[in-house]
Write an enzyme that holds these catalytic residues in place. Structure first.
Site, short mmCIF file in Angstrom:
data_model
loop_
_atom_site.label_atom_id
_atom_site.label_comp_id
_atom_site.label_asym_id
_atom_site.label_seq_id
_atom_site.Cartn_x
_atom_site.Cartn_y
_atom_site.Cartn_z
CB ILE A 68 -1.08 0.02 1.17
CG1 ILE A 68 -0.14 -0.13 2.61
CG2 ILE A 68 -1.93 -1.05 1.21
CD1 ILE A 68 -1.04 -0.02 3.70
N GLY A 69 2.11 0.95 -0.48
CA GLY A 69 2.98 2.27 -0.37
C GLY A 69 4.25 2.19 0.45
N GLY A 89 6.26 -0.34 0.95
CA GLY A 89 7.38 -0.97 0.55
C GLY A 89 7.47 -2.26 0.97
CE LYS A 98 8.28 -5.73 19.89
NZ LYS A 98 8.44 -5.67 20.95
CD GLU A 124 -2.52 0.25 12.63
OE1 GLU A 124 -2.06 -0.75 12.63
OE2 GLU A 124 -3.61 0.55 12.54
#
Ligand SMILES: Cc1cc2nc3c(=O)[nH]c(=O)nc-3n(C[C@H](O)[C@H](O)[C@H](O)COP(=O)(O)OP(=O)(O)OC[C@H]3O[C@@H](n4cnc5c(N)ncnc54)[C@H](O)[C@@H]3O)c2cc1C
Lengths: 768, 325
Positions: free
Chosen positions: A488-489, A491, A719, A723
């Site tokens: 989604i951008g 990488g 991990k 977010e």
């Protein structure tokens, strides 16, 4: 006390069981952890990459959707006669079209609405759709449709919506059930406290506004449906589309090779995609839809606004004795959730915690998951409260946090974390930032004042473990990686290729990634929830290791030695024992005969009895002009424990991007509704909805990877990162502003307008 | 989407003003404002007349009397980068540099900047407001934190231009052409107060365009500046701005022009402040009093009282910065 094992004063953690045997994370790495540019950078920058919006198929039609211009209205009558007869118009759908009479679901709440619901509950609700032979003709046709609306009373604000007699968004009223969770005894906790503080914090509704607006292309071949979709998860879209059309999953192919950002707003199937597929079926032609920028502001999700009352008790020694959060939020017109409570329950040690949360309906676009849903809001409250508590008990805010670092998850029966890097995030971050010196020397006087602030955070979900990867090694020594995950951008493709390169010694340029196509790639969960690397890289590694094992076996046979005598480096087999030989893969006969080696990797389950979660601490220095309320963020340090850093460049991208987004949330972004007048959104454009620009992000920007060498979380030691990067940012800034001005800004965003009003009040009425 | 339009690109001023005299036409310079207006249905012309073929309207030149002539089609970037403007008409260079974003400054022209439509979100949005011929001003009782605190009547827009207040502070004049010829007027009298006519922002009649902006010869001991406060660092209009032109006589202010942006429907002369400064030395007390006088007659709406403090703050800051060493 070991490095990552902090004291657990009272409670005993649940018994830890050993992680399942198998691949252990790497020790030294050659490729993983380096600064590797995106493997598809050239395609993306040159324009060669084909995004959904670039797709053009022979005979393709273009769709556009007519949306309700009112916050609350019934569609009384529609006149389509003019639009129908316009040149190039091929199909129109409304709630009266039999093929479009479909229920629409919100989460597990059952069919609460319809694809075209004549009872429109928010501005932007779908009323009709047109397919025409050009986008212009489709938009012109929309203008030619006349709709008679019965405008209904509406409600735009949380507090209004909760009042007795407020216009109900749904039958049964606007106020959802209060969800309560509690541990310990908060009354006792507050009684034990030396200091009790209470504050109401508010956050504004934030919008995703990804660079590529939402888009789909649908094409039917008999009863087989192919959809190109700008989505974060092709398999999710496939599954729901199959349900909507009553098709077997095998007949629905969803492709999402390149996509231009989502931030959560592309985690679910959109009505526009179903509408496009219906129009394609009705016209027997491929149909494309690209939402306008305005539509993305109104009807594809947002981060809900929250009102959070937080009461906290602390002892003079820094023990947090009780936390009580009462949160009311609004996920808009349909159930979407506006809960925020996690951080209060799990970021710091505290035995007495109560969280009460209520979602309220308003007549506005429905929320969707947005980068760490609920967490930046909760951090806004909790981390400002931590700051206030620290100052009340005369403790440094970093020290205070360090005193309360948990080694186990209090929301999960005190199950230990695999690692808690929070302590190192705080100490390393503070060291690099120069926290102590800054605290002691910064200029808090005069017109232009500086201040420093810290905030911490964690992410609360360990992600899915359902992922399968396939690695194919060709006879010429190049490799193909097949994964279902969307990039989604962030990488993803690059990071996964690095894992293959690490294991097979194949250079990155010789690895091709096939991804995000339900027909040709194997299952991966949606790219969201900070799970993409965590869920997929262990599967990729296992697939690569399988190929490697098989390859070395073949080579040992061919070179007449044992596997232990061989190593695989830079696309060649090397013997470790005499006679020293280097055989490039393309010269390996046994590989040439087989043409290809295939490895399949399934991700292992999470470790039993332990929870792998990422942690973060961020530090900000701000400069406030007290005459004008203008604030500059002059310096920012982010320290992140996201396990192993897979690629320094994509790591920086995520952290800097997360901070930029956090700066928007904290200082400039908010949906503004014309409450009490028309109820419409007044700033549904990129000028009035203020995303930070390049000059709004700090010139001095450092990010630190605090790698706790987690050997238990999974076989790549990773991990989540995407977010956590945006969770503490806004609160760190607010704390720095407080440090500079003595003003506690409880309402996000802290715009210069708001800050100046508060500064002016302070001048008149003392400190707030 | 932009509706169907006809398009012409004349090569002489005469042709251009003739084309523009026909009803349903509109001038197109850099298009940075016009295209947005077309897309949002704020203006609904049948024919767009490009000015880009009028090469006489481009460029910056000295006039015979030592002043400056800036063609209306000169881009904001050219204005911001011009050496003479930076040295002698600093307020204008600072204003041009503070507008919009680098891309927009490369494309947007100075003439277009003076004639751009307001940014009120009701005017720009799907609201049939007074300025668009409707009955009500939605800002009056609506979301008005970006609206005016001076001169609001019928309509509470702020004039969006950064260059306009700077040019007014520098006593600029504009040359206006129509089919009968040209005339020059002080820029100060170019803008239209909503109390007089709520549907337009300037005095231009159909068939009229600005051809050039004229700046008087700089006097020695002239200092000027433009200070803009905004909600984010770039690509944003002024919450409040102040253009100041001061002529000094030694340490004393001989004549002052203080023009506010972002706070009124037209570039707003703070006349009281100008008078308060005349003949004064800019000591702390004078500056504080002047800054206070600049906002004395402000009438804030429900959400924009902060503009009073902000304006006072930037006037204060700017005057302090302009004090002779
Ligand atoms: C996102 C965004 C942010 C912006 N931020 C700022 C800002 O911070 N500060 C600021 O000052 N401006 C700002 N602007 C406005 C920008 O500076 C103007 O759009 C630009 O200067 C207009 O010049 P143009 O040549 O593109 O005009 P056009 O778009 O071509 O024309 C604008 C209007 O002026 C008329 N016009 C143009 N030239 C003439 C002429 N010579 N005579 C008569 N009428 C004419 C046109 O008919 C049209 O109505 C912003 C614009 C955008 C889109």
């Amino acid at each position: 006390m070991t490095l990552y094992d902090t004291t657990m004063p009272d409670d005993k953690p649940a018994d830890g069981q050993p992680a399942p045997a198998g691949l252990k994370p790497w020790g030294e790495t050659k490729v993983v952890g380096t600064r590797a540019p995106r493997i598809d950078a050239y395609e993306r920058v040159s324009g060669a990459a084909i995004y959904t919006q670039d797709i053009s198929l022979p005979g393709m039609l273009h769709a556009a959707i007519l949306r309700c211009p009112h916050p609350h209205a019934n569609v009384r009558r529609m006149d389509l006669s003019k639009a129908k007869n316009m040149p190039g118009v091929r199909a129109i759908l409304t709630h009266e079209s039999p093929s479009a009479d479909l229920p629409w679901f919100f989460g597990d709440k059952g069919p609460m609405s319809k694809l075209f619901d004549p009872h429109c509950r928010y501005e932007g609700d779908e009323v009709a759709a047109v397919a025409a032979d050009s986008p212009h003709r489709a938009w012109d046709a929309l203008k030619a449709i006349t709709v008679e609306y019965e405008e209904l009373p509406f409600v735009s604000e949380i507090e209004e919506a909760m009042k007795e007699g407020a216009p109900p968004v749904h039958e049964g009223g606007n106020r959802g059930r209060v969800r309560t969770s509690e541990r310990g005894d908060i009354a006792k906790g507050f009684a034990e406290a030396d200091v009790v503080l209470e504050e109401t914090y508010r956050t504004s509704c934030e919008l995703h506004t990804p660079m590529e607006t939402h888009a789909s292309v649908a094409q039917w071949d008999g009863s087989r449906l192919t959809v190109w979709d700008s989505t974060q998860g092709v398999f999710d879209v496939q599954k729901t589309l199959a349900q909507y059309f009553g098709l077997p999953s095998s007949s629905v192919r969803v492709i999402g090779h390149y996509m231009g950002g989502g931030f959560g707003s592309k985690l679910e199937l959109g009505k526009y995609t179903v509408i496009t597929a219906l129009l394609a079926r009705d016209t027997a032609l491929p149909v494309k839809i690209c939402l306008s920028r305005e539509e993305t502001f109104l009807c594809v999700g947002n981060r809900p606004a929250n009102i959070m009352q937080l009461k906290a008790g602390v002892k003079n020694d820094g023990t947090i004795s009780a936390l009580h959060l009462v949160n009311v939020g609004s996920g808009g017109a349909y159930p979407a959730g506006s809960g925020v409570g996690y951080l209060v329950q799990d970021l710091y040690l505290c035995r007495n915690v109560k969280v009460e949360e209520t979602n309220v309906f308003i007549n506005a676009g429905t929320a969707r998951a947005m980068r760490a849903p609920g967490f930046p809001q909760c951090a806004w409250a909790l981390e400002q409260m931590m700051d206030a508590l620290a100052s009340k008990i005369g403790m440094d805010p970093v020290e205070f946090r360090l005193k309360n670092v948990p080694a186990y998850s209090q929301t999960r029966n005190n199950t230990p974390f695999t690692t808690t890097g929070l302590k190192e995030c705080l100490t390393e971050g503070a060291r690099v930032f120069g926290w102590k010196e800054a605290k002691a020397t910064i200029r808090r006087e005069g017109t232009i004042r500086r201040g420093v602030g810290v905030a911490a955070g964690m992410w609360g979900w360990e992600g899915s473990t359902v992922s399968t990867a396939i690695v194919k090694l060709f006879a010429d020594g190049s490799a193909n990686l097949n994964i279902g995950a969307s990039d989604i951008g962030t990488g993803t493709k690059t990071v996964m290729a690095m894992v293959v390169a690490e294991e097979l010694g194949v250079p990155l340029e010789r690895i091709q990634v096939e991804n995000a196509d339900t027909a040709t790639t194997s299952f991966a969960p949606s790219s969201g929830g900070s799970q993409t690397v965590v869920a997929n890289s262990p599967a990729v590694r296992k697939a690569a290791v399988e190929v490697r094992t098989r390859l070395l076996e073949l080579a040992a046979e061919e070179l007449k030695c044992t596997v232990a005598d061989l190593s695989l480096n830079d696309g060649a087999i090397q013997t470790l024992t005499a006679p020293a030989r280097t055989v490039p893969l393309h010269e390996l006969q046994s590989l040439a005969q087989r043409e290809m080696l295939v490895g399949v990797g399934h991700r292992d389950p999470h470790p039993q009895g332990k929870i792998p979660l990422p942690f973060a601490a961020q530090f900000a220095e701000v400069e406030v002009n007290t005459r004008t309320g203008e604030t500059r963020i002059v310096k920012f340090v982010a320290a992140h424990d996201s396990g192993r850093m897979m690629n320094r460049l994509t790591f920086e991208n995520q952290v800097f991007g997360g901070i930029a987004m956090g700066i928007g949330f904290g200082t400039s972004e908010r949906r503004i509704l014309d409450a009490g007048q028309t109820g419409k959104m007044v700033n549904a454009n990129w000028h009035d909805y203020k995303i930070p620009t390049a000059v709004d992000v700090p010139p001095e920007h450092t990010c630190i990877s605090v790698d706790p060498h987690d050997t238990e979380c999974n076989n790549t030691g990773t991990k989540g990162l995407g977010e956590p990067a945006t969770i503490p940012t806004a609160a760190a800034i607010a704390n720095a502003i407080f440090d500079a001005t003595g003003i506690r800004v409880t309402q996000a965003p802290v715009t210069p307008m708001q800050l100046l009003a508060l500064l002016a009040g302070q001048e008149k009425g003392g400190r707030q | 989407m932009i509706p169907k339009i006809a398009y012409a690109r004349p090569h002489s001023l005469k042709e251009a003003v003739k084309e523009l005299s026909a009803p349903g036409t509109i001038a197109h310079a850099g298009g940075t404002d016009l295209l947005g207006c077309l897309r949002d249905g704020i203006v609904t012309p049948e024919k767009v007349i490009s000015l880009s073929g009028l090469s006489d309207l481009k460029g910056i030149a000295r006039t015979g009397d030592g002043g400056l002539r800036i063609g209306a089609l000169t881009t904001l970037a050219e204005v911001a980068d011009d050496h003479v403007i930076n040295e002698q008409f600093t307020a204008l260079a600072e204003a041009a540099a503070s507008a919009a974003s680098p891309q927009l400054r490369n494309q947007g022209t100075l003439g277009g900047n003076l004639c751009q439509r307001p940014r009120c979100w009701y005017f720009r949005g799907e609201f049939h407001c007074r300025r668009k011929g409707g009955e009500i001003c939605f800002a009056m009782n609506g979301r008005n934190e970006f609206h005016c605190i001076f001169g609001g009547q019928n309509c509470f827009i702020v004039h969006p231009s950064d260059s306009a207040p700077a040019l007014v502070a520098l006593e600029a004049r504009v040359r206006i052409a129509n089919s009968r010829g040209t005339r020059t007027i002080p820029l100060d009298s170019f803008f239209v107060d909503p109390a007089k006519d709520v549907t337009r922002e300037n005095i231009l009649r159909p068939g009229e365009i600005i051809t050039e902006i004229l700046l008087p010869a700089p006097v020695t001991q002239m200092r000027s500046s433009y200070r803009k406060a905004r909600a984010r660092g770039a690509w944003d209009f002024a919450l409040s701005g102040v253009a100041i032109g001061l002529r000094f006589n030694g340490k004393r202010v001989d004549q002052a022009r203080i023009v506010l942006s972002g706070v009124a429907p037209i570039p707003w002369r703070a006349v009281e402040t100008e008078q308060a400064l005349a003949g004064k030395i800019l000591d702390g007390e004078t500056v504080a009093r002047a800054a206070e006088s600049a906002v004395r007659s402000a009438e804030p709406l429900s959400d924009n009282a902060y503009k009073i403090h902000l304006t006072q703050g930037i006037v204060h800051e700017s005057l302090m910065a302009l004090r002779p060493e």
